[in-house]
Structure formats: C-alpha cells, structure tokens
Design an enzyme around this catalytic site. Sequence first.
Site, PDB file in Angstrom:
ATOM      1  N   HIS A 114      34.647  37.576  52.856  1.00  0.00           N
ATOM      2  CA  HIS A 114      34.814  38.949  53.360  1.00  0.00           C
ATOM      3  C   HIS A 114      33.516  39.757  53.280  1.00  0.00           C
ATOM      4  CE1 HIS A 114      39.479  38.775  52.694  1.00  0.00           C
ATOM      5  NE2 HIS A 114      39.082  38.112  53.754  1.00  0.00           N
ATOM      6  N   GLU A 211      51.061  38.699  38.346  1.00  0.00           N
ATOM      7  CA  GLU A 211      52.273  38.795  39.178  1.00  0.00           C
ATOM      8  C   GLU A 211      52.287  37.637  40.154  1.00  0.00           C
ATOM      9  OE1 GLU A 211      51.946  43.621  39.857  1.00  0.00           O
ATOM     10  OE2 GLU A 211      50.800  42.247  41.070  1.00  0.00           O
TER      11      GLU A 211
HETATM   12  N1  APR Z   1      43.819  38.790  36.624  1.00  0.00           N
HETATM   13  C1  APR Z   1      44.306  38.155  37.722  1.00  0.00           C
HETATM   14  N2  APR Z   1      44.933  38.791  38.710  1.00  0.00           N
HETATM   15  C2  APR Z   1      45.075  40.112  38.620  1.00  0.00           C
HETATM   16  C3  APR Z   1      44.606  40.859  37.524  1.00  0.00           C
HETATM   17  C4  APR Z   1      43.946  40.133  36.474  1.00  0.00           C
HETATM   18  N3  APR Z   1      43.463  40.741  35.397  1.00  0.00           N
HETATM   19  N4  APR Z   1      44.907  42.156  37.727  1.00  0.00           N
HETATM   20  C5  APR Z   1      45.545  42.227  38.909  1.00  0.00           C
HETATM   21  N5  APR Z   1      45.656  40.987  39.451  1.00  0.00           N
HETATM   22  C6  APR Z   1      46.276  40.578  40.717  1.00  0.00           C
HETATM   23  C7  APR Z   1      47.401  41.445  41.206  1.00  0.00           C
HETATM   24  O1  APR Z   1      48.612  41.017  40.613  1.00  0.00           O
HETATM   25  C8  APR Z   1      47.372  41.174  42.700  1.00  0.00           C
HETATM   26  O2  APR Z   1      48.186  40.074  43.027  1.00  0.00           O
HETATM   27  O3  APR Z   1      45.285  40.662  41.707  1.00  0.00           O
HETATM   28  C9  APR Z   1      45.922  40.804  42.977  1.00  0.00           C
HETATM   29  C10 APR Z   1      45.143  41.819  43.774  1.00  0.00           C
HETATM   30  O4  APR Z   1      45.694  41.896  45.052  1.00  0.00           O
HETATM   31  P1  APR Z   1      45.046  42.815  46.188  1.00  0.00           P
HETATM   32  O5  APR Z   1      44.809  44.187  45.656  1.00  0.00           O
HETATM   33  O6  APR Z   1      45.900  42.674  47.384  1.00  0.00           O
HETATM   34  O7  APR Z   1      43.611  42.156  46.404  1.00  0.00           O
HETATM   35  P2  APR Z   1      43.220  40.861  47.259  1.00  0.00           P
HETATM   36  O8  APR Z   1      44.344  39.899  47.324  1.00  0.00           O
HETATM   37  O9  APR Z   1      41.901  40.402  46.759  1.00  0.00           O
HETATM   38  O10 APR Z   1      43.016  41.506  48.702  1.00  0.00           O
HETATM   39  C11 APR Z   1      42.614  40.673  49.750  1.00  0.00           C
HETATM   40  O11 APR Z   1      42.435  42.531  51.208  1.00  0.00           O
HETATM   41  O12 APR Z   1      41.938  44.757  51.271  1.00  0.00           O
HETATM   42  C12 APR Z   1      41.482  43.512  51.626  1.00  0.00           C
HETATM   43  O13 APR Z   1      39.362  42.678  52.101  1.00  0.00           O
HETATM   44  C13 APR Z   1      40.149  43.139  51.033  1.00  0.00           C
HETATM   45  O14 APR Z   1      39.410  41.029  50.084  1.00  0.00           O
HETATM   46  C14 APR Z   1      40.469  41.995  50.102  1.00  0.00           C
HETATM   47  C15 APR Z   1      41.730  41.422  50.703  1.00  0.00           C
END
Ligand code: APR
Length: 239
Positions: A114, A211
């Site tokens: 990304h 989660e």
């Molecule tokens: N360790 C592991 N996982 C975690 C932790 C932690 N300490 N804290 C939170 N999480 C998890 C949450 O449970 C959630 O499932 O990280 C995940 C974050 O999800 P998103 O906020 O949706 O982020 P991501 O999946 O990386 O988003 C994907 O979406 O907005 C776009 O381009 C952006 O790269 C990003 C893409």
Amino acid sequence: MPSISILPADRVFVLTGAGVSAESGLPTFRASDGLWAGYRIEDVCTPDAWRRDPAGVWAFYSARRAAGQKAQPNPAHFALAGLESQLPGRFFLCTQNVDGLHERAGSTNLVHMHGELAKSRCERECGRPPVEDHAVYASLDEVGHCPCGGRLRPHIVFFGEMPLEMPRIEREIGRATLMIVAGTSGSVYPAASFVHWARAAGARTVYVGPEEPLNAAAFTHVVKGKAGEVLPGLFQVES
Ligand code: APR
C-alpha cells in the site's frame, strides 16, 4: 498455545496490517478510535480527494509522517525480522502498513503493497520512481514538483488504485507452504484474499491478532492475542 513448527522444507509468506504497529502507538484504521473514525476515506485517501483537495490529503499524510517518525518498532516487528534471519531465502514479508517499522526492526525481504509514508512520487505517474521524502508539510506551497512539472503526491496506494508489486506477491504466495497473517481485519482486498490463495495452493495459514478477522474461516489456526505478545514465542524453526 503450543508453538507452530517451521520445517526445513517450509517457505513462509507473512502479511501484516495496522495491528502489528498498534503496540508502537500507531492507531489502526477500523477501531472505534481508529484513523478512519476521525476522517472520511473519500476525503483523504482516494484519487478524487487528491484532485479536489491536495492540501487536505497532504495534511493527513503529513500528520501520519509525524506520528510514524516518533514510533519505534515493537516486539512483533523484531520477531518477524528474527524469523527472517532464521529462514534465509525462505521468508517473504508483505505489509499493508506504510510506516517503516519492519525495516527498522531489521526485515529486508519485504514489500509495502500500500506504499510508503516516507516517499513521494509524481502525481502524473510520469515514470520517474518515488523519491525519499520525510517532510511534514505545513502548507501545499512547501510541496515540491517533479522535473516534469507534476506536483509530488504521497507514495500511498489510494482506495481505487492498484496495490504495488502484485506479480511478485502472487508468485511468493504460490510457493509458500506457511502463511502467517497478523494484525489485519481482512476487510480490504486484494490483501484479504491472500489467505484463500494460499489455502488453494495447499499452505497452512495462521492468523495472529486480538480479534477474529472477517476472513477467519480460511485460517487453519487463529491465535488470539496482541502480535507483540504472541509472535515472539509462536514459531519453532526446525533444522
Ligand atoms: N496485535 C495484532 N493485531 C491487532 C492489535 C495488536 N496489538 N491491535 C489491533 N489489532 C488488529 C485489530 O483486531 C484489527 O483486526 O488489527 C486489525 C486492524 O484492522 P484495520 O484497522 O482494518 O487495519 P488493516 O487491516 O491493516 O487495514 C487494511 O485498509 O484503510 C486501509 O490502506 C489501509 O492498509 C490499510 C488497509
């Protein structure tokens, strides 16, 4: 949780998301207090937003840069870098994160599908490669231009744009025997499909996060917990 063995014949593909940087103090996107809670994606992270309001887009990514520069890698980043060093030539990391924390922890064989916060590129896609750019811009007047005249934009894949390095990513998934996915909600494609592609190719698939992701059913193991607490002890590399 007993450790998961990595055998001499295994090739490992890792996909990380914002959750892996959460313990470094960087907010995830979709948590109730996450990045997208304070912004509308269509205002800051789409080609249309860039056309309408480049100053607003740069304000958002300048703030991300400032936060990213203060953050330090956490035990999850170091665990993945350590795994790579134990698996020379058999480890590939694909991150959705645009921060540089994996590299700073020592990962080398990785792609940022990304994009990268610390780079900018020509808005005209004129063919010149992205340039390193750590600037935190206070106004659009400070933003430089490409030699072709186009304004520099963040080297970030906006919603609706094609992720980077997809042919290489597909090749690596096709030959992986173990896929490890950590800290991603499974809601953004194509990254959310990778686990399905790996399963179709016969790989074991492990998810790590507090989660269940939306695509949890496709994993052979789901290990609940924070990446920085779980990853350091999860894998046993067999010789
Ligand atoms: N360790 C592991 N996982 C975690 C932790 C932690 N300490 N804290 C939170 N999480 C998890 C949450 O449970 C959630 O499932 O990280 C995940 C974050 O999800 P998103 O906020 O949706 O982020 P991501 O999946 O990386 O988003 C994907 O979406 O907005 C776009 O381009 C952006 O790269 C990003 C893409």
